[in-house]
Design an enzyme around this catalytic site. Structure first.
Site, short mmCIF file in Angstrom:
data_model
loop_
_atom_site.label_atom_id
_atom_site.label_comp_id
_atom_site.label_asym_id
_atom_site.label_seq_id
_atom_site.Cartn_x
_atom_site.Cartn_y
_atom_site.Cartn_z
N MET A 28 -5.65 3.61 -12.50
CA MET A 28 -4.57 3.57 -11.50
C MET A 28 -3.72 4.81 -11.64
N HIS A 29 -3.52 5.49 -10.53
CA HIS A 29 -2.60 6.61 -10.54
C HIS A 29 -1.20 6.02 -10.44
N GLN A 103 -10.14 9.20 -16.85
CA GLN A 103 -10.96 9.30 -15.63
C GLN A 103 -10.93 10.73 -15.10
N GLU A 167 -15.63 5.77 -4.10
CA GLU A 167 -14.42 5.79 -3.24
C GLU A 167 -14.34 7.00 -2.31
N TYR A 169 -14.77 10.26 -3.15
CA TYR A 169 -14.34 11.54 -3.75
C TYR A 169 -15.56 12.47 -3.89
N ARG A 217 -18.60 5.68 -12.48
CA ARG A 217 -18.16 4.75 -11.42
C ARG A 217 -19.00 5.02 -10.19
N HIS A 255 -12.20 5.56 0.78
CA HIS A 255 -10.80 5.45 1.18
C HIS A 255 -10.59 5.58 2.68
N GLU A 256 -11.47 6.29 3.35
CA GLU A 256 -11.25 6.52 4.79
C GLU A 256 -11.71 5.34 5.65
N CYS A 337 -1.15 -10.80 -10.27
CA CYS A 337 -1.05 -9.79 -9.20
C CYS A 337 -1.39 -10.47 -7.87
N CYS A 340 -0.41 -7.44 -3.09
CA CYS A 340 0.42 -7.03 -1.95
C CYS A 340 0.43 -5.52 -1.73
N GLN A 342 2.59 -3.55 -2.39
CA GLN A 342 3.89 -3.06 -1.93
C GLN A 342 4.58 -2.11 -2.91
N ASP A 406 19.07 -24.91 -6.65
CA ASP A 406 18.67 -24.52 -5.29
C ASP A 406 18.91 -25.68 -4.33
N LEU A 660 15.73 -5.58 2.63
CA LEU A 660 15.42 -6.39 1.45
C LEU A 660 14.00 -6.92 1.55
P1 FAD Z 1 15.80 -16.24 -0.53
O1 FAD Z 1 14.35 -16.13 -0.69
O2 FAD Z 1 16.38 -16.39 0.82
O3 FAD Z 1 16.30 -17.45 -1.44
C1 FAD Z 1 17.60 -17.91 -1.43
C2 FAD Z 1 17.64 -19.32 -1.98
O4 FAD Z 1 18.99 -19.70 -2.12
C3 FAD Z 1 16.99 -20.35 -1.10
O5 FAD Z 1 16.01 -21.05 -1.82
C4 FAD Z 1 18.14 -21.28 -0.68
O6 FAD Z 1 17.73 -22.62 -0.57
C5 FAD Z 1 19.10 -21.08 -1.82
N1 FAD Z 1 20.49 -21.37 -1.49
C6 FAD Z 1 21.24 -20.81 -0.51
N2 FAD Z 1 22.50 -21.31 -0.55
C7 FAD Z 1 22.56 -22.18 -1.60
C8 FAD Z 1 23.58 -22.98 -2.17
N3 FAD Z 1 24.80 -22.98 -1.71
N4 FAD Z 1 23.26 -23.76 -3.21
C9 FAD Z 1 22.02 -23.77 -3.74
N5 FAD Z 1 21.03 -23.00 -3.23
C10 FAD Z 1 21.29 -22.22 -2.19
N6 FAD Z 1 8.77 -9.98 1.17
C11 FAD Z 1 7.91 -9.15 0.61
O7 FAD Z 1 8.31 -8.31 -0.16
N7 FAD Z 1 6.57 -9.23 0.86
C12 FAD Z 1 6.06 -10.14 1.70
O8 FAD Z 1 4.84 -10.18 1.89
C13 FAD Z 1 6.95 -11.02 2.32
N8 FAD Z 1 6.49 -11.92 3.20
C14 FAD Z 1 7.36 -12.76 3.81
C15 FAD Z 1 6.87 -13.67 4.71
C16 FAD Z 1 7.73 -14.54 5.34
C17 FAD Z 1 7.18 -15.50 6.34
C18 FAD Z 1 9.11 -14.53 5.01
C19 FAD Z 1 10.05 -15.49 5.67
C20 FAD Z 1 9.61 -13.61 4.12
C21 FAD Z 1 8.74 -12.71 3.52
N9 FAD Z 1 9.19 -11.75 2.63
C22 FAD Z 1 8.31 -10.91 2.03
C23 FAD Z 1 10.62 -11.57 2.37
C24 FAD Z 1 11.05 -12.18 1.04
O9 FAD Z 1 10.56 -13.48 0.94
C25 FAD Z 1 12.58 -12.13 0.95
O10 FAD Z 1 13.00 -10.79 1.00
C26 FAD Z 1 13.05 -12.75 -0.36
O11 FAD Z 1 12.63 -14.09 -0.45
C27 FAD Z 1 14.57 -12.72 -0.48
O12 FAD Z 1 14.86 -13.19 -1.75
P2 FAD Z 1 16.24 -13.84 -2.18
O13 FAD Z 1 16.01 -14.41 -3.53
O14 FAD Z 1 17.31 -12.84 -2.05
O15 FAD Z 1 16.56 -14.98 -1.14
P1 NAP Z 2 12.48 -6.30 9.55
O1 NAP Z 2 11.27 -5.70 8.96
O2 NAP Z 2 13.76 -5.62 9.40
O3 NAP Z 2 12.16 -6.53 11.09
C1 NAP Z 2 13.08 -7.06 11.98
C2 NAP Z 2 12.56 -6.92 13.41
O4 NAP Z 2 13.51 -7.45 14.27
C3 NAP Z 2 12.31 -5.49 13.81
O5 NAP Z 2 11.09 -5.44 14.50
C4 NAP Z 2 13.48 -5.17 14.74
O6 NAP Z 2 12.93 -4.31 15.71
C5 NAP Z 2 13.88 -6.53 15.30
N1 NAP Z 2 15.31 -6.70 15.51
C6 NAP Z 2 16.32 -6.38 14.64
N2 NAP Z 2 17.51 -6.72 15.18
C7 NAP Z 2 17.26 -7.27 16.39
C8 NAP Z 2 18.08 -7.81 17.41
N3 NAP Z 2 19.40 -7.85 17.29
N4 NAP Z 2 17.48 -8.26 18.51
C9 NAP Z 2 16.15 -8.22 18.66
N5 NAP Z 2 15.32 -7.72 17.71
C10 NAP Z 2 15.87 -7.25 16.59
O7 NAP Z 2 12.69 -7.74 8.95
P2 NAP Z 2 11.75 -8.99 8.81
O8 NAP Z 2 10.52 -8.91 9.63
O9 NAP Z 2 12.67 -10.12 9.04
O10 NAP Z 2 11.34 -8.94 7.29
C11 NAP Z 2 12.31 -9.12 6.25
C12 NAP Z 2 11.91 -8.41 5.00
O11 NAP Z 2 10.76 -9.02 4.45
C13 NAP Z 2 11.59 -6.97 5.25
O12 NAP Z 2 12.14 -6.18 4.22
C14 NAP Z 2 10.11 -6.92 5.15
O13 NAP Z 2 9.66 -5.70 4.60
C15 NAP Z 2 9.79 -8.04 4.20
N6 NAP Z 2 8.47 -8.53 4.54
C16 NAP Z 2 7.42 -7.82 4.10
C17 NAP Z 2 6.17 -8.21 4.46
C18 NAP Z 2 4.96 -7.45 3.97
O14 NAP Z 2 3.87 -7.85 4.26
N7 NAP Z 2 5.12 -6.41 3.24
C19 NAP Z 2 5.98 -9.31 5.28
C20 NAP Z 2 7.07 -10.02 5.71
C21 NAP Z 2 8.32 -9.60 5.35
P3 NAP Z 2 13.75 -3.64 16.90
O15 NAP Z 2 15.13 -3.43 16.33
O16 NAP Z 2 13.01 -2.40 17.23
O17 NAP Z 2 13.69 -4.63 17.98
FE1 SF4 Z 3 -0.22 -6.51 -7.59
FE2 SF4 Z 3 1.66 -6.32 -5.70
FE3 SF4 Z 3 2.19 -5.80 -8.26
FE4 SF4 Z 3 0.71 -4.12 -6.85
S1 SF4 Z 3 2.83 -4.61 -6.48
S2 SF4 Z 3 0.31 -4.83 -8.91
S3 SF4 Z 3 -0.46 -5.53 -5.62
S4 SF4 Z 3 1.61 -7.76 -7.38
#
Ligand code: FAD
Ligand code: NAP
Ligand code: SF4
Length: 676
Positions: A28-29, A103, A167, A169, A217, A255-256, A337, A340, A342, A406, A660
């Site tokens: 891994m790079h 490597q 890959e 190369y 490889r 890769h392509e 892992c 993702c 990411q 929670d 976030l």
């Molecule tokens: P949250 O996940 O929102 O958790 C907050 C928690 O606080 C909740 O469980 C809630 O019940 C609890 N809570 C709130 N108020 C109270 C209270 N008063 N008392 C007790 N508990 C409380 N991110 C990625 O990086 N990669 C992805 O692939 C990805 N996919 C996603 C797919 C979907 C469909 C969604 C919805 C999100 C995805 N995300 C992804 C985004 C990621 O899940 C969020 O950025 C992340 O969960 C935020 O983390 P958090 O801990 O700040 O808050």
């Molecule tokens: P996001 O990536 O910020 O996307 C929000 C979308 O809503 C954008 O397309 C934006 O586009 C639109 N939008 C914003 N304000 C709006 C408004 N007032 N009215 C109408 N449209 C509006 O956020 P998210 O999809 O909610 O994801 C949240 C976080 O989770 C992100 O950080 C994301 O990276 C992460 N996540 C990652 C993955 C992954 O696979 N890596 C998957 C899910 C989530 P326009 O403003 O152009 O309309």
């Molecule tokens: Fe695995 Fe995601 Fe961590 Fe990369 S960032 S090592 S894909 S869990």
């Protein structure tokens, strides 16, 4: 003999040396290779993995010379003055009882600079630089450079080298008809196309002696028109063996190529059938790879006779102690892992240091240090999304007493993410945290919404608010119409979704919702054969490159008419991860999801959603409008504590919702806990 993973943990005797087990940490790079002071950090990174008992480590790709560098400032090992920094790595690994190979990677036409070379002058689709055709003397010089690098690696104390022949190369470019159009002794027949690799392997073996690891490889499945056919693959493996290779490792796909090979949507162990075809054709050990991320999967691959050893790369970013935990039969404690990309590959593509979503210490071993707490405190954590979970686990690991709350279940938004097809691996993340909550005796209160009054408790020394995010509801006329749903309504399955839908917002969640709706009747199981067919991969390997003859993906049609919309006037999905965004776009496009950019939302009513685009009004006659328009912070609880003089912190989405993701949430949780 280990009870649960006897094959995986069995030593591998190479004759002149023995590997502790059948686990290879793949190359891994990390970005540290080029960073100032990076080799000290790399040494610590590899040392932790060696301490974790991995059988053999392979470094990131290091070029044998200037033109072979992937980018102008990439690392090379071509002179004695480079030895010192490599010795940092080899001694750190050896001091911790490990073994490590360097490597050697020559980028060929994948190089991102104007000096790129290749067997023929054919530009790659992933570099803007058209390569220069290597002359016959240039080829000879390049072979010598590979050999010299291997000799230097031996002097630096490495236990061997891996010669990167896959890959897409340089070596792979020689082997494939796709990139090698030469008519001299380096092109044409497979004998000629493999000559370059063969001379590198024999040249290295001659110089380093017989008792040193030389891994090759091999690209087992190019997934490319004019790629190797099966006969070519077998020929390469046999020739590599007779030329002096000790081990053969597997590469899948160039890769392509626009076919996913390591993304989360690829089923686990989806490619081990390829190595199984080869395993009996050679006598040296064969290593398989791609989407193997648990000891259970690895064990079953070995038991099935698909290979002699398993290569896992990203799983060692996620958990340095993968092997140690398997040895103790504690696989439920492994930080898995989730594929993702990411924080690892996507970071590297952005020129940033690789790390890991689920393990922010990866590649930060010397900077993010988790030590026993000097003073034990009672830490109360509210909100158990990824930010709260990571903070709770790390604080407890340091010895603090942790009380965690929670309002729902443990996991926060990850409970939605894990329901999206291809994101089931998030279940492993939750399993990991559950394990440690139990192991560290964290006081867990679920289904309990905490109030500010409850936090006014003398017992608590530190309050961490990790209450996350809630969906943003945009100001659109008619937003209160009953056909409007939030992504939570949809993914939680609480509301029924009609056959015509418009998704407002095309960020990660908008794309996820569309993919969820394409598959909402699937059972979530990963069927390798169906997946291979979807991506036109030929399990019978009847044609070159291992592609089905029609080469079109079978990802077609949808029972729903779907529109995915955004206001920005740019291609949808541009801001998704570099290594996975194209997969999401391709899947939706092939399923006829209509992606529309540059819209403004006018009105939602009984007829559907009215939008304006480039001055023209259009009515989308939909049953539901699903809002995926980003998030807002849930910080009311923290705000209510503003007069409290307790030590308190706000992390994750509750602190900042914009940009976030789970990577940032987990990092914030761990970083805070590391200093409490
Ligand atoms: P949250 O996940 O929102 O958790 C907050 C928690 O606080 C909740 O469980 C809630 O019940 C609890 N809570 C709130 N108020 C109270 C209270 N008063 N008392 C007790 N508990 C409380 N991110 C990625 O990086 N990669 C992805 O692939 C990805 N996919 C996603 C797919 C979907 C469909 C969604 C919805 C999100 C995805 N995300 C992804 C985004 C990621 O899940 C969020 O950025 C992340 O969960 C935020 O983390 P958090 O801990 O700040 O808050
Ligand atoms: P996001 O990536 O910020 O996307 C929000 C979308 O809503 C954008 O397309 C934006 O586009 C639109 N939008 C914003 N304000 C709006 C408004 N007032 N009215 C109408 N449209 C509006 O956020 P998210 O999809 O909610 O994801 C949240 C976080 O989770 C992100 O950080 C994301 O990276 C992460 N996540 C990652 C993955 C992954 O696979 N890596 C998957 C899910 C989530 P326009 O403003 O152009 O309309
Ligand atoms: Fe695995 Fe995601 Fe961590 Fe990369 S960032 S090592 S894909 S869990």
């Amino acid at each position: 003999m280990h009870d649960q993973y006897p094959k995986l943990l069995e030593p591998l005797d190479l004759g002149f040396t023995q590997l502790k087990n059948r686990v290879l940490m793949g190359s891994m790079h990390t970005g540290l290779e080029e960073a100032k002071g990076g080799f000290e950090k790399l040494a610590a990174f590899y040392a932790e993995r060696a301490k974790g008992d991995v059988g053999l480590i392979v470094t990131g790709g290091i070029s044998p010379g200037f033109v072979g560098r992937l980018s102008p400032f990439a690392s090379q090992l071509s002179s004695k003055r480079h030895l010192k920094k490599h010795q940092l790595i080899t001694s750190a690994v050896h001091d911790n009882g490990g073994k490590i190979c360097l490597q050697i990677l020559h980028a060929g036409r994948y190089a991102y600079h104007p000096f790129a070379v290749s067997p023929s002058r054919i530009k790659s689709p992933i570099s803007p630089f058209k390569p220069w055709q290597l002359t016959r003397s240039g080829i000879r010089r390049t072979i010598k450079a590979f050999v010299k690098t291997a000799v230097l690696a031996q002097q630096a104390g490495y236990d061997g080298v891996e010669v990167m022949g896959s890959e897409g190369y340089l070596i792979n470019q020689f082997i494939s008809l796709h990139t090698n159009h030469r008519s001299d002794e380096w092109g044409g027949s497979i004998e000629n196309r493999f000559r370059f690799a063969h001379e590198i392997i024999t040249g290295i073996r001659e110089q380093v002696g017989k008792d040193w690891i030389l891994m090759y490889r091999l690209s087992m499945l190019d997934l490319l028109n004019d790629g190797s056919n099966w006969e070519d693959v077998v020929y390469q493996a046999k020739q590599a063996e007779s030329a002096g290779a000790t081990l053969i490792n597997t590469g899948i796909g160039w890769h392509e190529v626009r076919i996913p090979t390591i993304a989360a949507s690829v089923p686990r162990a989806a490619f081990t059938w390829v190595t199984k075809r080869l395993v009996d054709s050679i006598t040296i050990p064969l290593i398989t790879s791609n989407r193997i991320n648990t000891p259970e999967v690895a064990e079953s691959v070995l038991s099935n006779g698909d290979a002699d050893m398993i290569s896992m790369a990203r799983p060692f970013l996620a958990d340095a102690d993968f092997v140690l935990k398997a040895q103790k039969n504690e696989s439920s404690s492994i930080n898995t892992c989730i594929a993702c990309n990411q924080a690892c590959l996507d970071n590297v593509f952005k020129g940033k240091r690789a790390t890991c979503m689920v393990n922010p210490r990866a590649c930060y071993e010397t900077e993010l240090v988790i030590e026993p707490a000097e003073k034990i405190k009672t830490v109360v954590i509210v909100g158990l999304g990824p930010a709260g979970l990571a903070c709770a686990k790390t604080a407890a690991e340091r010895g603090h007493r942790v009380i965690a709350y929670d309002a729902h279940d443990l996991g926060g938004q990850l409970n939605l993410a894990r329901k999206v097809p291809g994101k089931e691996e998030f279940n492993e993340t939750l399993r990991y945290y559950r394990h440690y909550f139990y192991q560290y005796d964290i006081e867990l209160h679920l289904n309990h919404r905490v109030t500010a009054e409850e936090l006014n408790n003398d017992e608590y020394d530190v309050i961490v608010i990790a209450t996350g995010v809630t969906p943003r509801m945009p100001h659109i006329v008619g937003i209160e119409h009953e056909k409007v749903l939030s992504y939570i309504d949809v993914i939680s399955g609480e509301k029924t979704v009609g056959n015509k839908v418009a998704i407002v917002g095309a960020g990660g969640i908008g794309f996820d919702v569309a993919e969820y709706l394409l598959n909402d009747e699937a059972d979530g199981s990963q069927n390798v054969d169906a997946w291979l067919k979807d991506w036109s991969i030929d399990r019978n390997y009847d044609s070159r490159g291992g592609l089905l003859n029609d080469k079109k993906t079978n990802l077609t049609g949808s029972k729903r008419k779907m529109y995915l919309l955004q206001r920005k006037d740019e291609k949808l999905g541009m801001r998704l991860g570099k290594t996975t965004g194209w997969i999401h776009r391709m899947v939706l496009k092939n399923h006829d999801v209509e992606m529309i950019e540059g819209v403004s939302y006018q009105k939602i009513d009984d007829d559907g959603l009215r939008i304006i685009r480039h001055g023209e009004t259009r009515m989308l006659a939909v049953d539901n409008v699903i809002i995926c328009a980003g998030q807002k912070s849930n910080s009311e609880l923290y705000d209510a504590l503003k007069n409290s003089d307790k030590e308190k912190y706000l992390i994750g989405g509750a602190y900042k919702a914009a940009e976030l993701d789970a990577v940032a949430a987990i990092r914030q949780g761990v970083e805070l806990a590391a200093k409490l």
